[in-house]
Every structure is written in C-alpha cells, then in structure tokens.
Enzyme design. Sequence first.
Site, PDB file in Angstrom:
ATOM      1  N   PHE A   7      -7.393   7.668 -30.666  1.00  0.00           N
ATOM      2  CA  PHE A   7      -7.742   6.766 -29.563  1.00  0.00           C
ATOM      3  C   PHE A   7      -9.259   6.608 -29.443  1.00  0.00           C
ATOM      4  O   PHE A   7      -9.765   5.499 -29.305  1.00  0.00           O
ATOM      5  CB  PHE A   7      -7.192   7.322 -28.250  1.00  0.00           C
ATOM      6  CG  PHE A   7      -5.718   7.124 -28.108  1.00  0.00           C
ATOM      7  CD1 PHE A   7      -5.188   5.870 -27.866  1.00  0.00           C
ATOM      8  CD2 PHE A   7      -4.844   8.199 -28.211  1.00  0.00           C
ATOM      9  CE1 PHE A   7      -3.829   5.677 -27.719  1.00  0.00           C
ATOM     10  CE2 PHE A   7      -3.480   8.023 -28.070  1.00  0.00           C
ATOM     11  CZ  PHE A   7      -2.966   6.762 -27.827  1.00  0.00           C
ATOM     12  N   VAL A  72     -12.847  15.662 -43.022  1.00  0.00           N
ATOM     13  CA  VAL A  72     -14.179  16.256 -42.943  1.00  0.00           C
ATOM     14  C   VAL A  72     -13.992  17.759 -42.796  1.00  0.00           C
ATOM     15  O   VAL A  72     -13.297  18.221 -41.890  1.00  0.00           O
ATOM     16  CB  VAL A  72     -14.971  15.669 -41.744  1.00  0.00           C
ATOM     17  CG1 VAL A  72     -16.281  16.421 -41.545  1.00  0.00           C
ATOM     18  CG2 VAL A  72     -15.227  14.189 -41.960  1.00  0.00           C
ATOM     19  N   GLU A 163       9.162  15.516 -21.897  1.00  0.00           N
ATOM     20  CA  GLU A 163       9.637  14.346 -22.642  1.00  0.00           C
ATOM     21  C   GLU A 163      10.505  14.758 -23.831  1.00  0.00           C
ATOM     22  O   GLU A 163      11.542  14.148 -24.102  1.00  0.00           O
ATOM     23  CB  GLU A 163       8.428  13.496 -23.086  1.00  0.00           C
ATOM     24  CG  GLU A 163       7.786  12.805 -21.895  1.00  0.00           C
ATOM     25  CD  GLU A 163       6.508  12.026 -22.200  1.00  0.00           C
ATOM     26  OE1 GLU A 163       6.024  11.360 -21.290  1.00  0.00           O
ATOM     27  OE2 GLU A 163       5.997  12.099 -23.339  1.00  0.00           O
ATOM     28  N   ASP A 293     -10.318  14.558 -27.135  1.00  0.00           N
ATOM     29  CA  ASP A 293      -9.754  15.911 -27.039  1.00  0.00           C
ATOM     30  C   ASP A 293     -10.688  17.003 -27.569  1.00  0.00           C
ATOM     31  O   ASP A 293     -10.561  18.168 -27.196  1.00  0.00           O
ATOM     32  CB  ASP A 293      -8.448  15.997 -27.847  1.00  0.00           C
ATOM     33  CG  ASP A 293      -7.274  15.391 -27.104  1.00  0.00           C
ATOM     34  OD1 ASP A 293      -7.473  14.864 -25.995  1.00  0.00           O
ATOM     35  OD2 ASP A 293      -6.150  15.440 -27.648  1.00  0.00           O
ATOM     36  N   ALA A 309      -5.134  10.238 -23.337  1.00  0.00           N
ATOM     37  CA  ALA A 309      -5.681   9.084 -24.033  1.00  0.00           C
ATOM     38  C   ALA A 309      -6.859   8.413 -23.314  1.00  0.00           C
ATOM     39  O   ALA A 309      -7.848   8.032 -23.951  1.00  0.00           O
ATOM     40  CB  ALA A 309      -4.561   8.073 -24.268  1.00  0.00           C
ATOM     41  N   GLN A 310      -6.776   8.281 -21.983  1.00  0.00           N
ATOM     42  CA  GLN A 310      -7.804   7.503 -21.281  1.00  0.00           C
ATOM     43  C   GLN A 310      -9.226   8.055 -21.453  1.00  0.00           C
ATOM     44  O   GLN A 310     -10.145   7.278 -21.728  1.00  0.00           O
ATOM     45  CB  GLN A 310      -7.445   7.374 -19.796  1.00  0.00           C
ATOM     46  CG  GLN A 310      -6.529   6.202 -19.502  1.00  0.00           C
ATOM     47  CD  GLN A 310      -7.116   4.857 -19.900  1.00  0.00           C
ATOM     48  OE1 GLN A 310      -8.319   4.630 -19.829  1.00  0.00           O
ATOM     49  NE2 GLN A 310      -6.269   3.959 -20.354  1.00  0.00           N
TER      50      GLN A 310
END
Length: 429
Positions: A7, A72, A163, A293, A309-310
């Site tokens: 993201f 990397v 979930e 993150d 995500a935001q």
Amino acid sequence: MIVGAGFGGLATARALKGVGVRTTLVEANNFHTFQPLLYQVASAGLAADDVGHPVRPIFRGRDDIEVVMARVTDVDVAARRVELDHGGSLTYDSLVLACGAVSNSFGVEGVDEHAFPLKDLDDALAVRDHLLTRFEDALVDPSLVADGALDVVVSGGGPTGVEVAGGLAELYRMVLAADFPSLPVDEARIVLVEPQDRLLSSFSERSSGRALRRLQQVGVDVRLGVGVRRVSEDRVVLSDGTELVAHTTVWATGVKASPLAERLGVPTGRGGRIEVAADLSLPDAPEVFAIGDVAAARDRAGELLPQVAQPALQAGRHVARQIERRVGGLPTESFRYVDKGSMATIGRRAAVAELPNGWRLDGTVGWLAWLGLHLVYLMGFRNRVSVFLAWCWNYVTYDRASRLLSGTTRRRRSQDRPRRGGAGGVGPR
Ligand SMILES: Cc1cc2nc3c(=O)[nH]c(=O)nc-3n(C[C@H](O)[C@H](O)[C@H](O)COP(=O)(O)OP(=O)(O)OC[C@H]3O[C@@H](n4cnc5c(N)ncnc54)[C@H](O)[C@@H]3O)c2cc1C
C-alpha cells in the site's frame, strides 16, 4: 528508490507522477498483494489473482519508473546503496522503505514450524491447500477425524483472526459439509483463541460483543482470556493447560517489522518498527524515509499509528510530496494522519465498522460498507470486477469456487503420507 510495492510503496510511486524524478521500485514479488482479502483466499472464496495484481502494468506508460523484481537484503545508509538477493546492488539519492511487516511468533514454541501465518499470498494458499488436503485425507482414513484432521485453531482475536475464523466456519458449513457428506463436518471444531477478555480489542465493546455473538452463531468456539503456549503438528496447548487436537493452526496473533529494519542499524521501537522523525524521514539520514507497517510513525497525540492500510497509503502520498518539496528547494513538512475509522467482517451479511465521528455500522449495512470499501481500494479494474462477481456468486449459490488443489500440493501430500498417516496410514484412493 522505493522498497516494497504494498500500500505504502505504490502510493508513493503513484504520487511521484509528474514530479520529475526517476524512480526505481524494488519489490520481492512481481505483484502487489491486497492483504485485507487474504483470508478469503485462505477460505476458498477468492482466487489468488483476485487479490494479487502484477506491478508492471500499474506503471504502464510511466517512463519515469523502473520496476525491479528483487528482495533487498541490506541497506548501506552511508553509501546510499541497497543490496539485492540476486547479487547486484543499486544506489539511490532518496530511499523510501515500504517493506511492511512479517508474522510474529512471539517466541511461542512450535509456531514457526507448525502454525500457518497469514501475511502473504503463499500463506493464504498454504492454509487453503492444507485444509482441503486434510479433508481428502480424512475421507480415506476416517481415524484422522478424531485426531483433529478437520479441526482448526485460530490464534488471535483481532480483525484478521475474526475474519479467518468466520470465513472458515462458512466454508465448512456451506461448502465442505456438502462436498464431504460422509465426514462429520458439523462436529469439526474451529476454535478462536484470544488472550484478552474480548475480541477486536481496538473496537468498542459493543462491536466486540457483536463479533463474539456472530462467531458463536456460525459455530466458532471462542476462547477468551487464554493464549497459545505451544503448537505441534496436530496439537495446540493453551496457556491454561487445555490441549486441543487440531491439524491446522492459523497464526493471526500479530506482526513485527520487516527484518530489513534491523539491517539499517538505526533505532527501532515496538515490534522492530523504525523510529522516524515528524516528516517520516530517519532522524540521522534525512534522505531515507520509512512508511507503513515498517515505521513507528505517530499521530498528533504521540500514539503509534496502527499497522493497517490507511497510515501506509497516507504516508506514501506524504513522502512523495516531501521529495517534490526537496527537489523544489523547500523544507519538508510533518506528516498529519487522518483517521478514517476501522472495519472488520465476520461473515455473510455481518461486519462492524466504526467511523471517527462516532458512527457505528453493523449487520448488513456494515457488511455492504465493508464490501464497497474493499472494492474501491482493491488494485486494478479486472480484480474489482472479478472479486465483485465472485462475491455475488458466493452469496447467491453458497459456493466457494476457488478450491483446486494444484499438482504441487498433491505431490507434497503423497510425500507426507507415511509421516501423517497415523493408524493404518493414508493409502491411495
Ligand atoms: C491478513 C491481513 C488482513 C488485513 N486486513 C486489513 C484490513 O482489513 N484493513 C486494513 O486497513 N489493513 C489490513 N491489514 C493490514 C494492511 O494490509 C497493512 O497494514 C498494509 O499492507 C501495510 O502496508 P505497507 O505498504 O506498509 O506494507 P505491505 O502492504 O505489506 O507491502 C510491503 C511490500 O514490500 C515487499 N517487501 C518486503 N520486504 C521486501 C524486501 N526486502 N525487498 C523487496 N520487497 C520487499 C512485500 O513483498 C510487499 O509487497 C491486513 C493485513 C493482513 C496480513
């Protein structure tokens, strides 16, 4: 240079359009993964290429970006150089580390060897394939049922654990019970284990309560106030000493920063996240930014931003603006995070959503909001159409189409047989 096409990395690369810099985007896979829907791949509701999107076509027509598929392995901040897994190295003027997080076993015995993390597409496919294979095996050797072949323990009652447990319960009830009528699928246990005294602890108590009731309705055995002490191939021991039989343990307990964070030799905070200055650059290396993150970014009150995500999306756009400002000779600005609320789905027509203005949505309305938002943020028009159609199909037919076992899985299974077989062994069908 941007490391990672998640993201944060994609948001940075997109926002650099027209800024007049050359960008190299280094990503370990040749695709972007939409992690919020991984649990649907694990529970056979979506196919892998519904939630993964190749990176190169995203930048078709952008001759300012070069995509390099490589991992990397090291960063030399002083020399402004990154080392790649295939042996080469690349230099940069500005570096954006957006390499995300990895599953965190928290040192619990047996997790690395026996539990299934759910952090990337391979993880999700591994859970699905393992479960479907256990069903096939149990059909051949019914003694495996009592040994826990069909039972699942999900560790972690945050959004991912909730979930997964809800998704698997629906897969069992709606699909596998019909696919395997001679197996006692109704008796198979899906146990959700959460050390805190409620599920979804970052949500309100009301949402936690709704999630708990909904999971119990679909047959999930929720154990609160207890953690996982040990995981083996077919057993899980809880912190209160209870031993559960289960051939599948899904580890949704938490994440830690990408191991690359450690390689930098700069200060890291909780979960190994890189400490960043207010503009998201490294305090001693302003040409290096860390976002999403992997970074320990904070809100105005000084609280660590959640690993969702935001923060990654917003930080990606912020960092692109700071690079543009530097190119224009301007000083950088502080990052201002805008909280847009949180959501989690618990299954068919059940979700909880909490907005910053205090609004709460649940039930069908929450679920529709959850579906809509995930479609909007999903990468690529084809993926959106495909996911939308799959959801319509799953909803109307109560089916889950994505449950093919590949040749690789079948070959691995036949190699596993003598070890897994137990009494009588699992012979060819
Ligand atoms: C199962 C699951 C469900 C989730 N559900 C939600 C949800 O409903 N809502 C929500 O907001 N958030 C959710 N999240 C969290 C969200 O997906 C993450 O917070 C978000 O993806 C972080 O973005 P990022 O850009 O920092 O990292 P990522 O999106 O993880 O991207 C990192 C990228 O870097 C690449 N990479 C890693 N190391 C290297 C390396 N050394 N070299 C090159 N490339 C590398 C990876 O392959 C990856 O593509 C969920 C996460 C998971 C795992």
